[in-house]
Design an enzyme around this catalytic site. Structure first.
Site, PDB file in Angstrom:
ATOM      1  CE  LYS A 154      -8.463  -3.661   3.898  1.00 11.49           C
ATOM      2  NZ  LYS A 154      -7.681  -2.589   3.328  1.00 11.49           N
TER       3      LYS A 154
ATOM      4  CD1 TRP B 220      -2.050  -2.211   1.975  1.00 11.78           C
ATOM      5  CD2 TRP B 220      -2.879  -1.464   0.036  1.00 11.78           C
ATOM      6  NE1 TRP B 220      -3.004  -3.097   1.547  1.00 11.78           N
ATOM      7  CE2 TRP B 220      -3.525  -2.667   0.369  1.00 11.78           C
ATOM      8  CE3 TRP B 220      -3.236  -0.817  -1.152  1.00 11.78           C
ATOM      9  CZ2 TRP B 220      -4.510  -3.249  -0.439  1.00 11.78           C
ATOM     10  CZ3 TRP B 220      -4.214  -1.381  -1.959  1.00 11.78           C
ATOM     11  CH2 TRP B 220      -4.841  -2.582  -1.600  1.00 11.78           C
TER      12      TRP B 220
ATOM     13  CG  ASP C  61      -3.239   3.896   4.095  1.00 13.62           C
ATOM     14  OD1 ASP C  61      -4.299   3.692   4.723  1.00 13.62           O
ATOM     15  OD2 ASP C  61      -2.910   3.239   3.081  1.00 13.62           O
TER      16      ASP C  61
HETATM   17  C1  PLP Z   1      -7.031  -2.061   1.980  1.00  9.87           C
HETATM   18  C2  PLP Z   1      -6.029  -0.992   2.085  1.00  9.87           C
HETATM   19  C3  PLP Z   1      -5.929   0.046   1.142  1.00  9.87           C
HETATM   20  C4  PLP Z   1      -6.790   0.092  -0.099  1.00  9.87           C
HETATM   21  O1  PLP Z   1      -8.068   0.483   0.192  1.00  9.87           O
HETATM   22  P1  PLP Z   1      -9.170   0.659  -0.957  1.00  9.87           P
HETATM   23  O2  PLP Z   1     -10.299   1.244  -0.178  1.00  9.87           O
HETATM   24  O3  PLP Z   1      -9.445  -0.694  -1.509  1.00  9.87           O
HETATM   25  O4  PLP Z   1      -8.645   1.578  -1.985  1.00  9.87           O
HETATM   26  C5  PLP Z   1      -4.999   1.036   1.359  1.00  9.87           C
HETATM   27  N1  PLP Z   1      -4.185   1.013   2.415  1.00  9.87           N
HETATM   28  C6  PLP Z   1      -4.241   0.031   3.340  1.00  9.87           C
HETATM   29  C7  PLP Z   1      -3.302   0.064   4.499  1.00  9.87           C
HETATM   30  C8  PLP Z   1      -5.151  -0.999   3.203  1.00  9.87           C
HETATM   31  O5  PLP Z   1      -5.204  -1.980   4.114  1.00  9.87           O
END
Ligand code: PLP
Length: 355
Positions: A191, A100, A167
């Protein structure tokens, strides 16, 4: 019986939230209308959006501190570019801790010079780099708090005078942090908060409006702030479910309470991974292990079929590791009950007896 859902995302949500949400799809607030067939400008839905935004700030301890919470579309992946669009004038620094982070770096490179301060790519991202230095005077420093795929988690964030962007898609609301150290936090809902389709962005307003480029409206945080996160039709159902999950978290005592449960779950599972000779953890340094996603392997791959059958028979779902790591990954997000982890540990011990 509901399965023990260790899925990495979309993932387990509180059962009470799913019940309330399904009721609202049939008849929302006794309006004799569905939540998903009324106007997003109706007073009933505007109240949902406002509640979701204020609960997010309240749980993070960021109320009245100059932050705004937004529920946007396009997933965390759109934030990879939105962050750069809004904040990157010349140079930004990124910590590379996995897939990511890599994707975030790739998008931001379209907007300016990127400095990768450190990377754990040399060992397939099985640790968190430390002792790196962040250049003075970059537009911002970006990191990924929890690496969903590799199972590492930043325990101590670097101190920097730069704007700090994180993030937190896979560990927001899971542990206590001084969230006021961060200037911008983003997290896809699927998540730890709700269904896929909305992304929480928490941003300190004073960092915005400093780049010289024109920003398309849908990517401009100030546009969304100016419209109270209702610039266009929001993802009404994902926002509603996120609001319910945040309320569920608040009712149980907020982040300090869920953190205790999360630590307990992680402790039980990692103890078994370390104790049981048939398993080994993927992450090299114990202090870098994620409390959300535990990655591990069998020490003897001929046992794979037996183990897979055992956990499936025990009602466990979503234990297969990501293809870039292999092995197994147990995701233990906020809504995963402690009992589910106990069931997994029992299965691991059963395998040991059989082998
Ligand atoms: C799942 C995830 C993403 C991607 O998220 P989307 O909503 O599918 O774009 C980005 N960063 C992390 C840390 C993730 O676990």
């Amino acid at each position: 019986m509901k399965k023990h859902n260790f899925s990495a995302g979309p993932c387990v949500l509180p059962q009470s939230v799913l019940q309330q949400a399904s009721q609202a799809v049939l008849n929302f607030n006794n309006l004799d209308l569905s939540l998903i067939e009324i106007s997003h400008r109706s007073t009933d839905f505007v109240a949902v959006m406002e509640k979701a935004r204020s609960l997010a700030l309240e749980l993070l301890g960021l109320q009245n501190k100059g932050y705004q919470a937004l529920f946007l579309q396009g997933g965390a992946s759109t934030q990879f570019l939105a962050v750069a669009y809004n904040l990157l004038e010349k140079k930004a620094a990124y910590l590379n801790t996995g897939t990511w982070s890599n994707k975030a770096i790739k998008e931001a490179k379209l907007f300016g010079e990127l400095i990768e301060v450190a990377s754990s790519k040399d060992h397939n991202f099985n640790y968190i780099p430390k002792n790196y230095s962040i250049p003075e005077k970059v537009d911002y420093f970006h990191c990924t708090s929890n690496n969903t795929i590799f199972g590492t988690q930043i325990k101590e964030f670097p101190s920097t005078n730069n704007v700090l962007v994180c993030d937190m898609s896979s560990d927001i609301f899971s542990r206590q942090l001084d969230f006021s150290k961060f200037d911008l936090i983003y997290a896809g809902a699927q998540k730890n908060m709700g269904p896929a389709g909305t992304t929480l962005v928490v941003v300190k307003e004073e960092i915005l409006g400093k780049v010289s480029r024109d920003i398309p409206s849908m990517l401009d945080y100030r546009v969304h702030i100016g419209k109270d996160s209702m610039f266009n039709t929001p993802a009404v159902f994902p926002v509603y479910v996120s609001m319910l999950t945040l309320q569920w978290l608040k009712d149980m005592g907020g982040i300090p309470e869920i953190e205790k449960v999360n630590n307990k779950k992680a402790e039980i599972l990692y103890n078994e991974i370390d104790r049981n000779p048939l398993f080994e953890g993927f992450v090299s340094n114990k202090e870098d292990r994620s409390a959300m996603n535990a990655t591990f392997n069998l020490t003897n791959n001929t046992l794979q079929k037996t183990f897979d059958n055992l956990w499936k028979e025990a009602g466990i779902n979503g234990l297969n590791g990501h293809r870039s790591v292999g092995g197994y990954r147990a995701s233990m997000y906020n809504a995963l009950p402690l009992e589910s982890v106990q069931v997994l540990v029992d299965v691991m011990q059963e395998l040991e007896k059989k082998a």
